[in-house]
Enzyme design. Structure first.
Site, mmCIF file in Angstrom:
data_model
loop_
_atom_site.group_PDB
_atom_site.id
_atom_site.type_symbol
_atom_site.label_atom_id
_atom_site.label_comp_id
_atom_site.label_asym_id
_atom_site.label_seq_id
_atom_site.Cartn_x
_atom_site.Cartn_y
_atom_site.Cartn_z
ATOM 1 N N LYS A 184 20.744 9.934 5.391
ATOM 2 C CA LYS A 184 21.651 9.537 4.285
ATOM 3 C C LYS A 184 22.230 10.775 3.622
ATOM 4 C CE LYS A 184 18.708 10.632 0.661
ATOM 5 N NZ LYS A 184 18.854 11.807 -0.181
ATOM 6 N N ASP A 218 12.935 6.737 -1.149
ATOM 7 C CA ASP A 218 14.173 6.629 -0.363
ATOM 8 C C ASP A 218 14.101 5.610 0.770
ATOM 9 O OD1 ASP A 218 15.544 8.516 -1.826
ATOM 10 O OD2 ASP A 218 15.074 10.177 -0.482
#
Ligand code: C5P
Length: 293
Positions: free
Chosen positions: A14, A147
Site C-alpha cells: 500500500k 495495517d
C-alpha cells in the site's frame, strides 16, 4: 501419492496518500485518519495444505538465509502469527507450508509484512475450507497489527481510521501512476510516532477522497499530506536528502508513505513513471520502482 491442494496469492503493497494523526490514545497507539491505496508492487505467497497442523515458512529462493532475505522465517514472522491465530480462532487442525517470494522492502511504510499476513488469513480461510466471514477475519487481523484490515477488505482505496483498522472503501476513477523509491535505511514506526510534535490544526481527508473519486492528478498532488513526514525526516536525514533530490529531479512534490522510508511522486502516465524511475535509478538506490494503483 496424495496431492495436497495448493494456492498461490499476491500480497500487494500500500501507499498512504494522506495521513493525519488526530491524537494519542490511552493504549499508546495514535488515532489516525489515513487514505491507503493498493499498488501493483507485491509479494507472491504459495500455500500448500498439510495434514499435521504444522506451519512452516520458507523463501522461494531457499538458498538465502533469513538474514540475507532481510526478514525472519520463524514464529516471529507475522505470516506464521496470522496462520496460528486462524487455527486458534477456528480450532482447525490443518497445517500449511508457506513459500514467499519477497519484493516489498521492510521498514518502508508499504505494509509488506501486514499485507503478507492479511493475505495468509484470506488464503488459509479458503484452503482450509473454514468459510469465516470477512467480519471475523477483520477481528483476527486487528489483533495482529494496524495495517492488516485494509488488505483484508481487499479494496483499491480506503479511508482508514482508529489505529488504522477501521476501513471505509473509497471508489477511484482511473489508474494512478507513481514512482516509488527508498533509501538504504528504513524507519522504525514507533520511533517516528514518538518524534512527532502536536499539530496546531489537523487536516481532513475530504479533499483527497474527492480527488481520488474525480481522478485528477493535480487535485491529488494538492491534497496529499503526511503528518509523519517531519519526524521521519529528522530521524532519517538520508531519506530527507533523497526526498529533496527527487523533488528537484522530477520538478514536483514528493510524499512519504506511512512512517517511511519510502517516498513517492505522482506521474501522468505509466510511460512518464517509467522515465522518472529510470532517471532516479542512476542515483544507485537500493529500491526504485514505477507502480500503478
Ligand atoms: O500496529 P502496528 O504493528 O503497525 O504498529 C507498530 C507501531 O507503530 C506501534 O507499536 C506503535 O508504536 C505505532 N503506531 C501508533 N499508532 C498507530 C499505529 C501504529 O502509535 N495507529
Amino acid at each position: 501419492m496424495k496431492c495436497q491442494p495448493l494456492l498461490q496469492c499476491i500480497a500487494p503493497a500500500k501507499v498512504n496518500v494522506f495521513l493525519e494523526v488526530l491524537g494519542k490514545r490511552d493504549d499508546g497507539f495514535h488515532e489516525l485518519e489515513t487514505v491507503m491505496l493498493r499498488t501493483t508492487l507485491c509479494d507472491v505467497l504459495q500455500f500448500q495444505d498439510t495434514d499435521q497442523g504444522q506451519l512452516s515458512l520458507q523463501t522461494a529462493d531457499d538458498s538465502r538465509s533469513p538474514e540475507q532475505a532481510g526478514f525472519p522465517l520463524d514464529s516471529s514472522n507475522l505470516i506464521l502469527k496470522a496462520a496460528t491465530a486462524l487455527q486458534q480462532a477456528t480450532g482447525c487442525n490443518r497445517g500449511a507450508q508457506i513459500t514467499i517470494s519477497k519484493k516489498i522492502p521492510a521498514e518502508a511504510g508499504l505494509a509488506g509484512g501486514s499485507s503478507d499476513a492479511a493475505t495468509t488469513l484470506l488464503a488459509l480461510n479458503q484452503l482450509w475450507n473454514l468459510n469465516l466471514p470477512r467480519a471475523a477475519l477483520h477481528e483476527i487481523a486487528a489483533t495482529l497489527g494496524s495495517d492488516l484490515n485494509f488488505f483484508v477488505q481487499n479494496c483499491r482505496a480506503a479511508v482508514c481510521r482508529g489505529r488504522g483498522e477501521q476501513v471505509q472503501p473509497v471508489s477511484m476513477n482511473g489508474r494512478l501512476h507513481l514512482v516509488v523509491a527508498r533509501p538504504a535505511r528504513g524507519n522504525s514506526t514507533p520511533q517516528v510516532f514518538a518524534g512527532m510534535h502536536p499539530a496546531a490544526s489537523v487536516h481532513s481527508s475530504i479533499d483527497i477522497v474527492k480527488a481520488l473519486e474525480g481522478g485528477s492528478v493535480d487535485a491529488l498532488v494538492r491534497a496529499a499530506f503526511n503528518r509523519l513526514t517531519e519526524p521521519a525526516r529528522r530521524l532519517n536525514p538520508e531519506m530527507a536528502e533523497l526526498s529533496d533530490h527527487m523533488s528537484l529531479l522530477f520538478h514536483r512534490p514528493v510524499f512519504m508513505s506511512g512512517s517511511g522510508s519510502t517516498l513517492f511522486a505522482f506521474a501522468r502516465s505509466s510511460r512518464e513513471a517509467g522515465k522518472l524511475a529510470r532517471r532516479l535509478q542512476r542515483a544507485d538506490l537500493p529500491f526504485v520502482s514505477s507502480v500503478e494503483v
